[in-house]
Motif scaffolding. Sequence first.
Motif: not given
Ligand SMILES: NC(=O)c1ccc[n+]([C@@H]2O[C@H](COP(=O)([O-])OP(=O)(O)OC[C@H]3O[C@@H](n4cnc5c(N)ncnc54)[C@H](O)[C@@H]3O)[C@@H](O)[C@H]2O)c1
Length: 245
Positions: A17, A63, A92, A94, A141-143, A199
């Motif tokens: 996702q 996994a 990935a 959380l 993936l950073s942040s 958000y």
């Molecule tokens: N959404 C944001 O605003 C934002 C901002 C900065 C950084 N990021 C980073 O971008 C990346 C993607 O974020 P996103 O918003 O698409 O997140 P999301 O939560 O929508 O998707 C994360 C995916 O990681 C998978 N995942 C979670 N735990 C897992 C586990 N134990 N094993 C395997 N897979 C696992 C989930 O099932 C999911 O498909 C992440 O690293 C997040 O930290 C996101």
Amino acid sequence: MIENLRGKTAILTGAAQGLGYAIAKAYAREGMCIALIDVQEDKLKQLAEELKAEGADVLPIAADLADAASTQRAAQQALEHYGEPRVLVHNAALLKERSMIDVTFEQWQKEVNIIMQAAFLLSKAVWQPMIDAGGGSIVFLSSASAIMGFVREVAYTPAKHGQEGLMKVLAMEGTPFNIAVNTVTPGAPMNTPMSASTYSEEMKQRWIDPALLAPAFVRLAKVEAADSTGQRIDAWQLSQSLKPA
Ligand SMILES: NC(=O)c1ccc[n+]([C@@H]2O[C@H](COP(=O)([O-])OP(=O)(O)OC[C@H]3O[C@@H](n4cnc5c(N)ncnc54)[C@H](O)[C@@H]3O)[C@@H](O)[C@H]2O)c1
């Protein structure tokens, strides 16, 4: 920079996702073979069917990246199936917002393992195969949470900081082997399931489709150590700069 990604392999985590899904679609359009890793088995299967129907060569691997043995098995499965990857994208993560008062050790460890431990284990698994292949690209993936602190992020923030540190070390050690190691911040608010739960309403007014950030990840699949390594890259800015004038 390598020219063409057709037939090259990507190992992509968190593909089911959000941003990972967008990256998977973009890599499939480039003709890459993709090992798709995620804990959400049903969503992963659905994505794999979707991509196969478009003619892509993909391997879904269910996994739990919080678990070391499961992470190592997933990497092994990807390597046995496709051989050395051109790019590893550890996307990935959380994020469960909890304060120091509320968080348990198990909850803390789970987030840290998915972000940090898996970054190490997956990089370790692809390191020698990338050396043998003459190079590769690793992307974490950073942040903003990798640069500054946020309340109620007792696990996510230190794990993202740690991943930046790992990137800096691996970039230095990888340069002689032509392994590029970089981190990526989205650079723009993204409409993903993670964002939906974290958000503010104001940020949701401005969030964008993560597909708009995918060009940056295509570019990072092509880079060699001489092009970019040891950098924290803004996906929005890079994707915008790649748009035809
Ligand atoms: N959404 C944001 O605003 C934002 C901002 C900065 C950084 N990021 C980073 O971008 C990346 C993607 O974020 P996103 O918003 O698409 O997140 P999301 O939560 O929508 O998707 C994360 C995916 O990681 C998978 N995942 C979670 N735990 C897992 C586990 N134990 N094993 C395997 N897979 C696992 C989930 O099932 C999911 O498909 C992440 O690293 C997040 O930290 C996101």
